[in-house]
Design a protein around this motif. Structure first.
Motif, PDB file in Angstrom:
ATOM      1  N   THR A   1     -19.693 -18.197 -80.618  1.00 50.19           N
ATOM      2  CA  THR A   1     -20.503 -18.378 -79.165  1.00 50.19           C
ATOM      3  C   THR A   1     -21.335 -19.693 -79.356  1.00 50.19           C
ATOM      4  O   THR A   1     -21.479 -20.114 -80.524  1.00 50.19           O
ATOM      5  N   GLN A   2     -21.449 -20.098 -78.398  1.00 49.28           N
ATOM      6  CA  GLN A   2     -22.300 -21.416 -78.190  1.00 49.28           C
ATOM      7  C   GLN A   2     -22.986 -21.473 -76.977  1.00 49.28           C
ATOM      8  O   GLN A   2     -22.506 -20.931 -75.655  1.00 49.28           O
ATOM      9  N   THR A   3     -24.554 -21.603 -76.820  1.00 52.79           N
ATOM     10  CA  THR A   3     -25.270 -21.609 -75.693  1.00 52.79           C
ATOM     11  C   THR A   3     -25.819 -23.133 -75.278  1.00 52.79           C
ATOM     12  O   THR A   3     -25.696 -23.831 -76.237  1.00 52.79           O
ATOM     13  N   GLU A   4     -25.940 -23.243 -74.106  1.00 50.09           N
ATOM     14  CA  GLU A   4     -26.556 -24.374 -73.539  1.00 50.09           C
ATOM     15  C   GLU A   4     -27.042 -24.103 -72.205  1.00 50.09           C
ATOM     16  O   GLU A   4     -27.089 -23.218 -71.568  1.00 50.09           O
ATOM     17  N   GLU A   5     -27.917 -25.503 -71.826  1.00 50.21           N
ATOM     18  CA  GLU A   5     -28.872 -25.161 -70.558  1.00 50.21           C
ATOM     19  C   GLU A   5     -30.008 -24.340 -70.640  1.00 50.21           C
ATOM     20  O   GLU A   5     -30.065 -23.006 -70.504  1.00 50.21           O
ATOM     21  N   PHE A   6     -31.006 -24.977 -70.732  1.00 50.99           N
ATOM     22  CA  PHE A   6     -32.331 -24.366 -70.756  1.00 50.99           C
ATOM     23  C   PHE A   6     -33.107 -25.066 -70.134  1.00 50.99           C
ATOM     24  O   PHE A   6     -33.306 -24.621 -68.544  1.00 50.99           O
ATOM     25  N   LEU A   7     -33.916 -26.287 -69.961  1.00 55.39           N
ATOM     26  CA  LEU A   7     -34.609 -27.158 -69.070  1.00 55.39           C
ATOM     27  C   LEU A   7     -33.513 -27.389 -67.951  1.00 55.39           C
ATOM     28  O   LEU A   7     -34.024 -27.424 -66.886  1.00 55.39           O
ATOM     29  N   ALA A   8     -32.247 -27.668 -68.156  1.00 57.32           N
ATOM     30  CA  ALA A   8     -31.477 -28.112 -67.169  1.00 57.32           C
ATOM     31  C   ALA A   8     -31.160 -26.854 -66.140  1.00 57.32           C
ATOM     32  O   ALA A   8     -30.916 -27.108 -64.891  1.00 57.32           O
ATOM     33  N   ALA A   9     -31.208 -25.589 -66.639  1.00 58.85           N
ATOM     34  CA  ALA A   9     -31.182 -24.447 -65.792  1.00 58.85           C
ATOM     35  C   ALA A   9     -32.437 -24.392 -65.062  1.00 58.85           C
ATOM     36  O   ALA A   9     -32.459 -23.849 -63.771  1.00 58.85           O
ATOM     37  N   LEU A  10     -33.396 -24.705 -65.682  1.00 58.69           N
ATOM     38  CA  LEU A  10     -34.943 -24.434 -64.898  1.00 58.69           C
ATOM     39  C   LEU A  10     -34.876 -25.344 -63.747  1.00 58.69           C
ATOM     40  O   LEU A  10     -35.625 -25.092 -62.600  1.00 58.69           O
ATOM     41  N   LEU A  11     -34.366 -26.390 -63.805  1.00 63.95           N
ATOM     42  CA  LEU A  11     -34.158 -27.402 -62.664  1.00 63.95           C
ATOM     43  C   LEU A  11     -33.002 -26.970 -61.752  1.00 63.95           C
ATOM     44  O   LEU A  11     -33.113 -27.026 -60.713  1.00 63.95           O
ATOM     45  N   GLY A  12     -31.866 -26.839 -62.273  1.00 66.03           N
ATOM     46  CA  GLY A  12     -30.425 -26.362 -61.543  1.00 66.03           C
ATOM     47  C   GLY A  12     -30.595 -25.252 -60.535  1.00 66.03           C
ATOM     48  O   GLY A  12     -30.253 -25.582 -59.556  1.00 66.03           O
ATOM     49  N   TRP A  13     -31.405 -24.168 -60.806  1.00 67.69           N
ATOM     50  CA  TRP A  13     -31.285 -22.958 -60.004  1.00 67.69           C
ATOM     51  C   TRP A  13     -32.200 -23.400 -58.930  1.00 67.69           C
ATOM     52  O   TRP A  13     -31.820 -22.992 -57.752  1.00 67.69           O
ATOM     53  N   PRO A  14     -33.269 -23.894 -58.971  1.00 65.29           N
ATOM     54  CA  PRO A  14     -34.074 -24.332 -57.758  1.00 65.29           C
ATOM     55  C   PRO A  14     -33.446 -25.160 -56.670  1.00 65.29           C
ATOM     56  O   PRO A  14     -33.292 -25.157 -55.677  1.00 65.29           O
ATOM     57  N   VAL A  15     -32.672 -26.243 -57.611  1.00 63.07           N
ATOM     58  CA  VAL A  15     -31.982 -27.109 -56.706  1.00 63.07           C
ATOM     59  C   VAL A  15     -30.989 -26.850 -56.074  1.00 63.07           C
ATOM     60  O   VAL A  15     -30.907 -26.896 -54.726  1.00 63.07           O
ATOM     61  N   ARG A  16     -30.023 -25.856 -56.688  1.00 62.20           N
ATOM     62  CA  ARG A  16     -28.955 -25.041 -55.968  1.00 62.20           C
ATOM     63  C   ARG A  16     -29.300 -24.197 -54.762  1.00 62.20           C
ATOM     64  O   ARG A  16     -28.800 -24.150 -53.756  1.00 62.20           O
ATOM     65  N   THR A  17     -30.407 -23.534 -55.051  1.00 58.89           N
ATOM     66  CA  THR A  17     -31.055 -22.764 -54.068  1.00 58.89           C
ATOM     67  C   THR A  17     -31.688 -23.482 -52.805  1.00 58.89           C
ATOM     68  O   THR A  17     -31.280 -22.980 -51.828  1.00 58.89           O
ATOM     69  N   PHE A  18     -32.403 -24.619 -53.147  1.00 58.09           N
ATOM     70  CA  PHE A  18     -32.640 -25.624 -52.003  1.00 58.09           C
ATOM     71  C   PHE A  18     -31.778 -25.837 -51.306  1.00 58.09           C
ATOM     72  O   PHE A  18     -31.796 -25.934 -49.925  1.00 58.09           O
ATOM     73  N   GLU A  19     -30.525 -26.376 -51.845  1.00 60.48           N
ATOM     74  CA  GLU A  19     -29.358 -26.787 -51.131  1.00 60.48           C
ATOM     75  C   GLU A  19     -28.842 -25.859 -50.240  1.00 60.48           C
ATOM     76  O   GLU A  19     -28.178 -26.236 -49.008  1.00 60.48           O
ATOM     77  N   ALA A  20     -28.819 -24.471 -50.571  1.00 59.08           N
ATOM     78  CA  ALA A  20     -28.148 -23.476 -49.844  1.00 59.08           C
ATOM     79  C   ALA A  20     -28.985 -23.126 -48.715  1.00 59.08           C
ATOM     80  O   ALA A  20     -28.668 -22.374 -47.764  1.00 59.08           O
ATOM     81  N   ALA A  21     -30.602 -23.332 -48.630  1.00 55.97           N
ATOM     82  CA  ALA A  21     -31.527 -22.849 -47.660  1.00 55.97           C
ATOM     83  C   ALA A  21     -31.748 -23.900 -46.527  1.00 55.97           C
ATOM     84  O   ALA A  21     -32.447 -23.789 -45.773  1.00 55.97           O
ATOM     85  N   VAL A  22     -31.123 -25.140 -46.764  1.00 55.04           N
ATOM     86  CA  VAL A  22     -31.549 -26.045 -45.812  1.00 55.04           C
ATOM     87  C   VAL A  22     -30.324 -26.564 -45.176  1.00 55.04           C
ATOM     88  O   VAL A  22     -29.150 -26.283 -45.572  1.00 55.04           O
ATOM     89  N   ASN A  23     -30.679 -27.223 -43.913  1.00 51.39           N
ATOM     90  CA  ASN A  23     -29.482 -27.975 -43.197  1.00 51.39           C
ATOM     91  C   ASN A  23     -28.733 -29.076 -44.179  1.00 51.39           C
ATOM     92  O   ASN A  23     -29.229 -30.082 -44.398  1.00 51.39           O
ATOM     93  N   PRO A  24     -27.502 -28.773 -44.458  1.00 47.99           N
ATOM     94  CA  PRO A  24     -26.792 -29.740 -45.273  1.00 47.99           C
ATOM     95  C   PRO A  24     -26.642 -30.904 -44.821  1.00 47.99           C
ATOM     96  O   PRO A  24     -26.543 -32.062 -45.581  1.00 47.99           O
ATOM     97  N   GLU A  25     -26.777 -31.140 -43.237  1.00 45.07           N
ATOM     98  CA  GLU A  25     -26.771 -32.447 -42.952  1.00 45.07           C
ATOM     99  C   GLU A  25     -27.897 -33.445 -43.346  1.00 45.07           C
ATOM    100  O   GLU A  25     -27.860 -34.752 -43.401  1.00 45.07           O
ATOM    101  N   ARG A  26     -28.904 -32.811 -43.941  1.00 42.83           N
ATOM    102  CA  ARG A  26     -30.195 -33.696 -44.227  1.00 42.83           C
ATOM    103  C   ARG A  26     -30.085 -34.211 -45.743  1.00 42.83           C
ATOM    104  O   ARG A  26     -30.646 -35.094 -46.241  1.00 42.83           O
TER     105      ARG A  26
END
Length: 333
Positions: free
Chosen positions: A264-289
């Motif tokens: 097994t191999q693991t990855e994404e720690f700091l990247a996940a701490l950024l990535g999840w808020p970013v993806r959630t923000f994108e899902a919650a706002v008007n995508p045209e913006r």
């Protein structure tokens, strides 16, 4: 809404005829197969946009790096490329297999998914890229292919959706040729899933609250109908996400199924701490913006933090990272 079902192996796959209603979500709590098909059929036409999936250099590089990082330089040097016949389980819209084909890692591609809508989306994406792929709706625990068929079986963010993961490993090994390899990437760790979901919930609440204030509502807020649809999707997502993994336990599961040379191999720690808020923000706002500038900011920030994570991986425990991948082979007879 589930309209009818089709037989696949020993089981039947329900087929949806449109977006899931509130009643469908209620039924799905008691029928996980229905939940999987409803959610993934519903997501099929917008999945690439939701997860910023593309079939250009950005995602070709991402898929290739995930594959190569999991195998490591010794395996890559020892095994010829491209792999001749490949099968993707839970292939979705083809993100992993189509980009790996473009990267020169795969040759002949076959895709499966429990969602007929996802399989058709993957085939259409392949046609747009100028080639054809085989594919059909199928359960990973009951693949409709003969023994010893494929040189490699791949998957990305799939086994956490499968009810019986060990049974899926057994059937993956069955359809592999002796000495063939499986490569499964992008699965949530137990600790990573814990912090990612909490970050997502906090971001969703803050973003929807702020964008519905008077100064921002008209330009930034999604409509009530869109937010209701997102809430139903989130409810289904909570049903279809069945597992999180501890790396050592996942490795032991594959060994019990009969795999050899498992790691097994693991990855994404700091990247996940950024990535999840970013993806959630994108899902919650008007995508045209949100335009290309935002997309590049998010992507380049993720790249920088991923580079830092590779350094941190030398000292931090495997289990704190968000993603775990697993690879192994079918023993030679």
């Amino acid at each position: 809404m589930a309209a009818f079902s089709r037989s696949v192996g020993k089981r039947e796959i329900p087929t949806s005829d449109g977006p899931a209603s509130a009643d469908d979500v209620e039924k799905a709590w008691n029928d996980n197969t229905l939940a999987q098909v409803l959610y993934h059929d519903w997501e099929a036409q917008t999945y690439d946009e939701k997860w910023s999936i593309s079939f250009d250099e950005r995602c070709i590089s991402y898929a290739k790096e995930r594959f190569e990082h999991l195998l490591g330089p010794e395996i890559l040097a020892a095994e010829p490329h491209p792999y001749g016949k490949s099968l993707e389980i839970g292939g979705g819209t083809g993100f992993f297999s189509l980009n790996l084909k473009q990267a020169g890692i795969l040759d002949e591609v076959t895709v499966t998914d429990v969602s007929p809508g996802m399989v058709e989306a993957a085939k259409e994406n392949a046609r747009k890229l100028g080639f054809e792929v085989e594919g059909q709706a199928a359960f990973a625990e009951d693949l409709p292919y003969p023994d010893d068929t494929f040189d490699v079986v791949i998957g990305h963010a799939v086994i956490h959706h499968i009810p019986d993961v060990e049974a899926a490993f057994r059937d993956v090994l069955r359809v592999l040729k002796p000495g063939g390899r499986f490569v499964i990437a992008g699965e949530p760790t137990r600790v990573g899933d814990w912090y990612a979901r909490r970050l997502g919930r906090v971001t969703w609440k803050l973003t929807t609250a702020v964008t519905h204030t008077a100064p921002l509502r008209e330009r930034w807020a999604k409509s009530k109908e869109e937010l209701d649809a997102s809430s139903r999707a989130a409810a289904l997502e909570s049903i279809v996400d069945l597992h999180t993994f501890v790396p050592d336990e996942l490795e032991a599961m594959a060994v019990r199924a009969g795999a050899a040379d498992v790691k097994t191999q693991t990855e994404e720690f700091l990247a996940a701490l950024l990535g999840w808020p970013v993806r959630t923000f994108e899902a919650a706002v008007n995508p045209e913006r949100l335009g290309w500038g935002w997309a590049m900011f998010a992507y380049k920030s993720w790249l920088r933090l991923s580079a830092v994570d590779r350094v941190l991986s030398k000292g931090l425990p495997k289990g704190v990272f968000y993603n775990v991948g697993i690879t192994g082979t079918k023993p030679l007879r």
